[in-house]
Design an enzyme around this catalytic site. Structure first.
Site, PDB file in Angstrom:
ATOM      1  N   SER A 229     -36.065  59.508  68.821  1.00  7.43           N
ATOM      2  CA  SER A 229     -36.457  58.133  68.549  1.00  7.43           C
ATOM      3  C   SER A 229     -37.837  57.856  69.141  1.00  7.43           C
ATOM      4  O   SER A 229     -38.268  58.541  70.065  1.00  7.43           O
ATOM      5  CB  SER A 229     -35.415  57.212  69.184  1.00  7.43           C
ATOM      6  OG  SER A 229     -35.289  56.021  68.461  1.00  7.43           O
TER       7      SER A 229
ATOM      8  N   GLU B 299     -32.617  57.168  58.052  1.00  2.00           N
ATOM      9  CA  GLU B 299     -31.867  56.111  58.751  1.00  2.00           C
ATOM     10  C   GLU B 299     -32.724  55.410  59.794  1.00  2.00           C
ATOM     11  O   GLU B 299     -32.436  55.470  60.991  1.00  2.00           O
ATOM     12  CB  GLU B 299     -30.671  56.731  59.481  1.00  2.00           C
ATOM     13  CG  GLU B 299     -29.697  57.485  58.636  1.00  2.00           C
ATOM     14  CD  GLU B 299     -28.764  58.348  59.487  1.00  2.00           C
ATOM     15  OE1 GLU B 299     -29.176  58.838  60.560  1.00  2.00           O
ATOM     16  OE2 GLU B 299     -27.623  58.533  59.074  1.00  2.00           O
ATOM     17  N   PRO B 300     -33.787  54.733  59.402  1.00  4.46           N
ATOM     18  CA  PRO B 300     -34.626  54.081  60.398  1.00  4.46           C
ATOM     19  C   PRO B 300     -33.980  52.833  60.986  1.00  4.46           C
ATOM     20  O   PRO B 300     -33.294  52.087  60.284  1.00  4.46           O
ATOM     21  CB  PRO B 300     -35.880  53.698  59.588  1.00  4.46           C
ATOM     22  CG  PRO B 300     -35.377  53.521  58.198  1.00  4.46           C
ATOM     23  CD  PRO B 300     -34.254  54.499  58.014  1.00  4.46           C
TER      24      PRO B 300
ATOM     25  N   CYS C 218     -29.639  40.588  90.143  1.00  3.91           N
ATOM     26  CA  CYS C 218     -29.660  40.991  91.553  1.00  3.91           C
ATOM     27  C   CYS C 218     -30.040  42.456  91.664  1.00  3.91           C
ATOM     28  O   CYS C 218     -29.238  43.281  92.109  1.00  3.91           O
ATOM     29  CB  CYS C 218     -28.299  40.771  92.170  1.00  3.91           C
ATOM     30  SG  CYS C 218     -27.781  39.086  91.973  1.00  3.91           S
TER      31      CYS C 218
END
Ligand code: LLP
Length: 473
Positions: free
Chosen positions: A245, A326-327, A401
């Site tokens: 990716s 498959e973007p 936190c």
């Protein structure tokens, strides 16, 4: 690609919206512009109006931009793989994991994309939103029987387009469900090709030592093919490879085409099995900050893949397959900004004497885990006004936190940035809301789609009631 920044107001394109000198307009969605009164506007709706009507933090999605990007992908695949050019057709499936809601399913479907899913939740949502089952895929390295059942029974029993087989064990699992339902499953085998690319070790997915797919190199992929061919309940459509990716350039995709097609030819030779399809996954990168390299245009990636398919099939003497992709990120990432409200501000003296201004916002790692998880860099700009003040180096942090709760590591904001201002962080459409959590019991933000001056909620803000619903008192 035009960001339309300032154009409508006769202001120089890209000059005012950029928080850092030299920052580019392509970080922002197509309809984002800076109004003459200094406000940021998305889809014709001003940032302060969005904040007032829907609260903050809010993901603001530019619907026209999403439709446009989906059309670019769908059209590029249809055109470059057109039968008239000697190809066998091409499709683009939107990777729902990047961000999925019914509105997005409708917009990308209307633009001509299918939907790729990877869980019962994603598959259920896609089908419920009206995605055509014949244009839906199912992934997953550890599929549940329920997922396979839904995939095979969708569309009044016709089933979804394809299920991606990820391991040897899954061959019998899918066959068993198909037998039970009295149907056949169309499957593709997810290959591990050894080619991997992308921005971070955790998002590169085709090297050997990771969990996805079956290896071409060590023979597991052939074993899976043999197992599939022995099961009459399974129809082998072809092969899949997702190499990672946030990839720039076309080289890695071209390399993957070769390995996948060579494997396909081998299967045809050794098993006499001709397969009609290949899928090359997603992975096209986008820009997040002004210093990022320019993303490779979608059309360049698609053309490079098409040329490689043509060339390699020619060399191998095989038929040309139908090709899909498959973007996810490149479809939805740049469409969305996160709007935050500025709260506490403090100047921190650094070792060596410098000062860093910490600007706290009302969200953080629960709505964008990417900086903490991948060291991802973002940028931000004042959204409710312009300021003539000199810039100061700021770090935008969340309200969790945890000291790693950083939204933007380093950004120049005007020195008069103050409590109550709105900040917009661009390019948060992919893997932002999709990876949101309730850490510190913060509610998940609202997602608002803007288009033509109208804003509509597409994912409601999580209410306190919903947030606490699962707690057994
Ligand atoms: N197809 C498959 C099989 C995938 O695993 C993925 C992404 C895609 C398509 C879509 O890839 P894209 O076009 O979006 O790069 N959470 C990480 C990204 C993980 C990607 C997982 N798979 C991030 O925030 O960068």
């Amino acid at each position: 690609m035009s960001a339309g920044v300032g154009e409508a107001d006769g202001l120089p394109v890209g000059s005012l919206i950029c928080p850092e000198p030299g920052e580019r307009p392509d970080l922002w969605s197509w309809t984002t512009l800076r109004r003459p009164d200094g406000e940021l506007e998305i889809g014709g709706v001003a940032a302060s109006v969005l904040a007032r009507e829907f609260g903050t933090p809010a993901f603001v999605l530019d619907r026209a931009d999403l439709a446009g990007r989906a059309q670019v992908w769908a059209t590029a695949m249809a055109e470059e793989f057109w039968e008239g050019y000697g190809m066998a057709g091409g499709d683009a499936f939107y990777a729902g994991k990047a961000f999925l809601c019914s509105d997005v399913v409708r917009v990308v479907s209307q633009a001509g994309m299918g939907i790729d899913t990877a869980s019962l939740g994603e598959l259920t949502l896609a089908l419920r939103a009206g995605a055509d089952p014949a244009m839906v895929g199912l992934h997953g390295n550890n599929k549940l029987d329920e997922e396979i059942e839904l995939a095979l029974s969708a569309g009044e029993g016709a089933g979804i387009a394809r299920i991606f087989v990820d391991s040897l064990g899954e061959v019998e699992q899918i066959a068993a469900v198909a037998r039970r339902l009295g149907t056949r499953a169309r499957v593709m085998v997810r290959l591990k090709t050894g080619i991997h690319a992308g921005g971070n070790e955790y998002i590169a997915t085709s090297h050997e030592d990771q969990k996805f797919g079956v290896s071409v190199a060590d023979g597991s992929a052939l074993e899976v093919v043999a197992a599939i061919s022995a099961r009459p309940e399974l129809e082998l459509l072809g092969f899949h490879n997702h190499i990672g990716s946030q990839i720039l350039g076309t080289e890695a995709f071209v390399a993957a085409v070769r390995v996948v097609l060579e494997f396909r030819a081998r299967v045809e030779r050794e098993f006499g099995l001709a397969t009609p399809e290949v899928d090359l996954g997603g992975g096209v990168g986008i820009a997040y900050t002004g210093v990022d390299a320019a993303p490779t245009p979608v059309i360049e990636v698609v053309r490079a893949i098409a040329a490689a398919v043509r060339e390699v099939c020619g060399e191998l003497g095989t038929s040309i397959p139908r090709v899909s992709v498959e973007p996810g990120r490149s479809v939805v990432g740049p469409t969305t900004v996160t709007l935050y409200r500025v709260g506490a501000i403090k100047d921190v003296t650094l070792e060596g004497g410098g000062v860093r201004r910490y600007v706290s916002v009302d969200g953080g790692m629960s709505d964008n885990i990417r900086p903490a998880l991948y060291g991802a860099q973002y940028t931000a700009t004042l959204a409710n006004r312009l300021s003539g003040e000199a810039p100061v180096r700021c770090r935008v942090v969340g309200k969790h936190c945890e000291s790693g709760d950083i939204v933007v590591h380093d950004v120049d904001l005007p020195a008069d940035v103050r409590t109550g201002d709105l900040l917009a962080v661009p390019a948060t459409g992919a893997y932002g809301y999709a990876m949101a959590s309730n850490y510190n019991l913060l509610a998940k933000p609202v997602v608002v789609a803007c288009e033509g001056g109208r804003a509509s909620v597409v994912v409601r803000r999580q209410s306190m009631e919903h947030l606490l619903e699962l707690d057994v008192q």
